[in-house]
Design a protein around this motif. Structure first.
Motif: not given
Length: 469
Positions: A151-153, A356-360
């Protein structure tokens, strides 16, 4: 005593050894034992036993003094486990016999009273439920964090556009935030399903005995309260043999990992040089032992690979369960290894996916460059619908326009107004205005669509949901 001695293992008599004259074969001893893996439930077993000692005293089967001695002894056993000092011996078949054996060594013969009216059948079912419900709570927290990451991304990347695919063919333009919220939606369902698994796990079988029930009118509601269960099993046969909660958790793990595997597959494709839509962080990538230029999406490949492992656990367990007669059979011991591994594996899959999603890193220019005019062919049909043409007819006319562009070897947006009029007189000069990707996406603002208004609505729904859970 002779019978017990004959049925002894290397370090003392078996708890069940009274009717046997000969000890277990050494290979059978290893084949039968589960202590190597079910020792993970040592804390749950002690919690259950402390509650059971209190319940026995409540029925006057043991005295208050004996109850206190048992509870104090069990806490000593707990401290040994916590301090890494607990010594497993060869005669310990499982965590239940190991803890009771050590308890008796510490408090004497009163330790032998603890098992009164209790069977390892209802004991192991209780321990497994106690152990699993705590893991479900921990997994729920990790899963919620992963949903929040998606959601944050999505908030950060609300306007980024890329091709949406069906059949792995470019279909219609969508927003990257829409892709992220799609997987957030899957994981939200997984979270809700897991809470249902928790409800059916958090039911107490203790007091069912071996299968027929408890002979000393044990207060099962008291036991449930002591152990924070929501209720008790209704039938003692079912109480000892039910492993639906294990099956449900294995199914849940398999389905959740399937969702994460699909996400991983998308990212594997999107991170290739051919796409270059995204770049995985170095922390979640590896290199090649031979080719220095390689940056491999191993985190995603392992997510995809281990999803198959979890499906295997579910399939194998159901094959074990499907033919069992009532009630307890030793086959049920085979639930532990897949369950324990499933808990560990799905937890790591969720954590890695979250990372993975946080750092993508998203590459908006590459995503936008992959859009192509033929992806707006449906918009031609919608244009005609707005002019009063039935959709089936409009769809056919749009297809003729695509065919015309192909015959001219030009992109769809390079057709002239006269070209469109040659296909249908319903077209007007404003037909060329549809070739705008942003405008195309903005027509999908009905709730759930990829339009900016819908994206904001989805984010608001998720934000509220995260606050409430």
């Amino acid at each position: 005593m002779a019978g017990n001695a004959a049925a002894s293992g290397d370090d003392g008599p078996k708890l069940w050894g009274g009717r046997f004259k000969k000890p277990l074969d050494s290979e059978m001893e290893k084949f039968n034992a589960s202590i190597d893996y079910d020792k993970i439930m040592w804390s749950a077993d002690i919690d259950g036993s402390i509650a059971y000692a209190k319940a026995l005293a409540k029925t006057s089967i043991i005295s208050a003094e004996e109850r206190d001695k048992l509870c104090q002894g069990l806490e000593l056993v707990r401290n040994e486990w916590k301090g890494g000092k607990f010594q497993i011996v060869a005669s310990d078949e499982d965590i239940h016999t190991a803890n009771e054996r050590r308890l008796t060594e510490l408090v004497g013969d009163v330790g032998r009273k603890l098992h009164t009216g209790r069977s390892r059948n209802d004991q192991v079912a209780t321990d497994t439920r106690l152990w699993l419900r705590d893991r479900i709570l921990a997994i729920s927290a990790v899963l919620k964090e992963a949903i929040s990451a998606f959601v944050e991304q999505a908030k950060v990347n609300q306007t980024v556009m890329l091709p949406g695919y069906t059949h792995l063919q470019r279909a219609q333009p969508i927003r990257w935030s829409h892709w992220l919220l799609c997987y957030a939606s899957m994981l939200k369902r997984d979270f809700e399903r897991l809470q249902e698994v928790y409800k059916r796990t958090n039911v107490l079988p203790l007091g069912s005995g071996a299968l027929a029930g408890h002979p000393f009118d044990i207060d099962r509601d008291f036991l449930a309260m002591e152990l924070n269960f929501d209720g008790i099993t209704l039938n003692s046969l079912d109480g000892t043999s039910d492993r639906d909660f294990v099956s449900e958790f294995l199914f849940w793990s398999s389905l959740t990992s399937t969702h994460l595997s699909r996400m991983a597959e998308d990212l594997i494709i999107y991170s290739t040089k051919e796409f270059s839509f995204v770049t995985l962080a170095d922390e979640y990538s590896t290199g090649s032992s031979l080719m220095p230029q390689k940056k491999n999406a191993d985190s995603c490949e392992l997510i995809r690979g281990r999803a198959g492992r979890l499906t295997g656990h579910l399939t194998g367990w159901l094959c074990t369960l499907k033919g069992l007669p009532l009630t307890y059979n030793k086959d049920l011991q085979e639930d532990k290894e897949p369950l324990f591994d499933a808990v560990e594996t799905i937890t790591s899959l969720i954590k890695i996916s979250c990372g993975v999603i946080k750092t993508l890193t998203v590459n908006p220019d590459k995503m936008k460059a992959a859009l192509s005019p033929e992806m707006l062919a449906t918009d031609i049909a919608y244009y005609l619908v707005r002019k009063g043409v039935p959709f089936r007819d409009a769809h056919h006319v749009s297809g003729e326009c695509v065919q015309l562009a192909e015959s001219k070897n030009v992109d769809l947006d390079k057709l002239t107004v006269d070209d469109f009029l040659a296909v249908s007189t319903k077209f007007e000069s404003d037909i060329l205005q549809i070739f705008d990707y942003e405008k195309s996406m903005e027509q999908y603002n009905a709730k759930g669509g990829t339009g900016s208004k819908s994206i904001k609505w989805q984010i608001e729904v998720f934000t509220d949901w995260l606050k409430q859970n």
